[in-house]
Design a protein around this motif. Structure first.
Motif, PDB file in Angstrom:
ATOM      1  N   GLU A  14      39.295  -0.917  50.657  1.00 46.66           N
ATOM      2  CA  GLU A  14      40.302  -1.603  50.907  1.00 46.66           C
ATOM      3  C   GLU A  14      41.039  -1.665  51.045  1.00 46.66           C
ATOM      4  OE1 GLU A  14      39.586  -6.208  49.980  1.00 46.66           O
ATOM      5  OE2 GLU A  14      40.069  -5.236  48.616  1.00 46.66           O
ATOM      6  N   HIS A 112      33.986  -1.937  55.413  1.00 43.48           N
ATOM      7  CA  HIS A 112      34.545  -3.007  54.667  1.00 43.48           C
ATOM      8  C   HIS A 112      35.233  -3.909  56.225  1.00 43.48           C
ATOM      9  CE1 HIS A 112      37.843  -5.336  53.095  1.00 43.48           C
ATOM     10  NE2 HIS A 112      37.333  -5.136  52.081  1.00 43.48           N
ATOM     11  N   HIS A 170      32.101 -12.754  46.779  1.00 40.97           N
ATOM     12  CA  HIS A 170      30.463 -11.933  47.386  1.00 40.97           C
ATOM     13  C   HIS A 170      29.555 -11.568  47.643  1.00 40.97           C
ATOM     14  CE1 HIS A 170      34.626 -10.974  49.414  1.00 40.97           C
ATOM     15  NE2 HIS A 170      34.623  -9.954  49.312  1.00 40.97           N
TER      16      HIS A 170
HETATM   17 ZN   LIG Z   1      36.103  -8.457  49.717  1.00 38.04          ZN
END
Ligand SMILES: [Zn+2]
Length: 504
Positions: A14, A112, A170
């Motif tokens: 990320e 991602h 998550h």
């Molecule tokens: Zn995330």
């Protein structure tokens, strides 16, 4: 369906393009809260029972009698750009792994969706394109994406199907990998798949994306009912705002057996998000306000101060001292800050030994503007290796391996403030971090966590109140203040906010 051979690979990053440090190859090799780079069949043991997308995909495939051919899996803690060297090396390993697998029936990627490299704004789009080139146009290719994916047109065109986490925190990472398998299974049973991709016309700051609260709670709760009949998969990616790229921001992705059904349901989801625009709230308070309120709390349970802008899980350096300074200045008691990343200080503490007092400059060493260390005297309360089993639902099955750690306490000011110092960045989202350092989090008055939303999975049940604190950090949460250069014209910078007009 006849047993299939499915090649699988994972490459997760990320990218916060405003963060101070890059992600070189070594960052993908080493373990942190997640496993390090793992090759081939070793992945079967490493993924076993973990809440990771690839683990969920492998379990679902095995359940249905299919054979997976693992190539590699790796991730690096969020940061600025992935170095081109790291991207090229890992992409090459994936593509040569695929070339070496004869007669693969399908490919699954655990990615991602918000990777930016030194050359490519859309890291996953580039990776998918190379994988597609390797396997040809007819081999089914599916991928799972993070909730924070900045999904692009290119990703949607190149993959046959994409699934996206539906929770923030998550807790459904493995489930999302399993849903990618389900989508692949449907793809194998039908002649073709129909798609819809819609970009939402506004960015959503991360603190406002939590699925435990409105409007995301309602939006995400609708997805299972929208996914039925000819609609095989429907998802909403909330996007990762600190990425200065053209296609930054939320999107919907929908797949199914007829274009008409896919379009109808995709329109419905899009409208749900559009209608919710006024409901997104980004409730940030200053360090002083948060510390005062926490000190005034008479509840027995701790108050959590979330250091949302210095969250290493969003690219923060995890070494800013804004909230720490406020705690000390206000004479806070029963307070613990975690995890402040300062390997140099952990080394000094280890050399001095437990029980000694050290005068040091703590934190503030990552070279960000307006950030300085906190200078003071600290007692070394405890020294430990950072290996512990995580306890939160989100990190189920994970064993952290984050190098040496130290617990320090402030001794030269009238306060009771302790700091858990680490030598690798790890988001403070798991109570096991405190327990590992001998601290009972339930018994504290104030817990400062360098996390934006993920901490809520483990910390909400033990805390009385939470403040989202606007303190220095490389994960800017007030999007109107970000100096974007590359967004697309017309996208609103926040829900109900002004439109971006960078190129006019
Ligand atoms: Zn995330």
């Amino acid at each position: 369906m006849k047993a299939k051979k499915i090649a699988i690979a994972g490459f997760q990053h990320e990218t916060n393009t405003f963060a101070p440090m890059l992600a070189p190859y070594e960052e993908f090799v080493k373990a942190d809260a997640w496993p390090g780079l793992t090759l081939g069949d070793d992945l079967c043991a490493v993924m076993n029972n973990k809440n990771l997308p690839m683990a969920g995909f492998m379990a679902a495939a095995a359940n249905r009698g299919h054979r997976v051919l693992p190539i590699l899996w790796c991730s690096a803690e969020p940061s600025s750009y992935v170095t081109q060297d790291a991207f090229e090396r890992i992409s090459d390993m994936i593509c040569s792994g695929l070339s070496n697998q004869p007669q693969v029936d399908a490919v699954y990627l655990d990615i991602h969706g918000a990777m930016v490299t030194e050359v490519f704004d859309d890291g996953e789009g580039e990776l998918l394109s190379r994988v597609r080139e390797t396997i040809g146009p007819d081999t089914p290719l599916v991928a799972s994406l993070d909730f924070h994916a900045n999904v692009t047109q290119r990703m949607v065109e190149l993959a046959d199907g994409l699934t996206v986490f539906r929770t923030y925190p998550h807790v459904d990472m493995a489930l999302t990998g399993g849903r990618a398998f389900d989508l692949l299974d449907l793809l194998h049973q039908h002649e073709r798949i129909y798609k819809s991709f819609k970009k939402i016309p506004f960015l959503i700051p991360c603190p406002a994306q939590c699925t435990k609260f409105e409007p995301c709670r309602s939006i995400y709760s609708r997805l299972p009912e929208l996914q039925r009949g000819d609609v095989w998969s429907i998802d909403f990616a909330a996007g990762f705002p600190p990425a200065d790229i053209h296609e930054c921001g939320p999107a919907t992705v929908t797949y199914g057996g007829t274009q008409a059904q896919v379009d109808r349901v995709a329109d419905e989801l899009y409208q749900l998000v559009i209608d919710a625009e006024p409901e997104f709230e980004n409730l940030l308070v200053t360090s002083d306000t948060a510390v005062r309120a926490a000190m005034a709390s008479e509840n027995e349970k701790p108050v959590v101060l979330a250091d949302v802008q210095d969250n290493p899980g969003a690219g923060g350096s995890s070494d800013t001292v804004g909230i720490l300074q406020a705690l000390i200045e206000h004479g806070a008691t029963g307070s613990v800050v975690a995890i402040l990343n300062d390997p140099g200080t952990v080394g000094v503490a280890a050399n001095a030994g437990a029980g000694s007092v050290i005068s040091i400059e703590l934190g503030g060493k990552s070279g960000q503007i307006n950030q300085v260390p906190y200078q003071g005297a600290f007692k070394v309360e405890k020294l430990r290796e950072g290996r512990f089993v995580c306890a939160s639902t989100m990190y189920e099955g994970m064993e952290a391996d984050i190098g040496p750690m130290a617990l320090l306490s402030v001794v030269d000011r009238d306060c009771d403030v302790r700091i858990i110092v680490g030598s690798e960045r790890m988001q403070c989202l798991d109570l096991a971090i405190f327990r590992h350092m001998g601290i009972q989090p339930e018994k504290q008055k104030i817990l400062v966590v360098k996390s934006t939303v993920h901490f809520r999975d483990d910390f909400d049940p033990i805390s009385s109140e939470t403040f989202l604190v606007e303190a220095p950090g490389a994960h800017p949460c007030r999007l109107l203040n970000i100096d974007y250069k590359n967004l697309r014209d017309g996208v609103r910078l926040e829900p109900m906010g002004p439109e971006y007009r960078g190129q006019t």
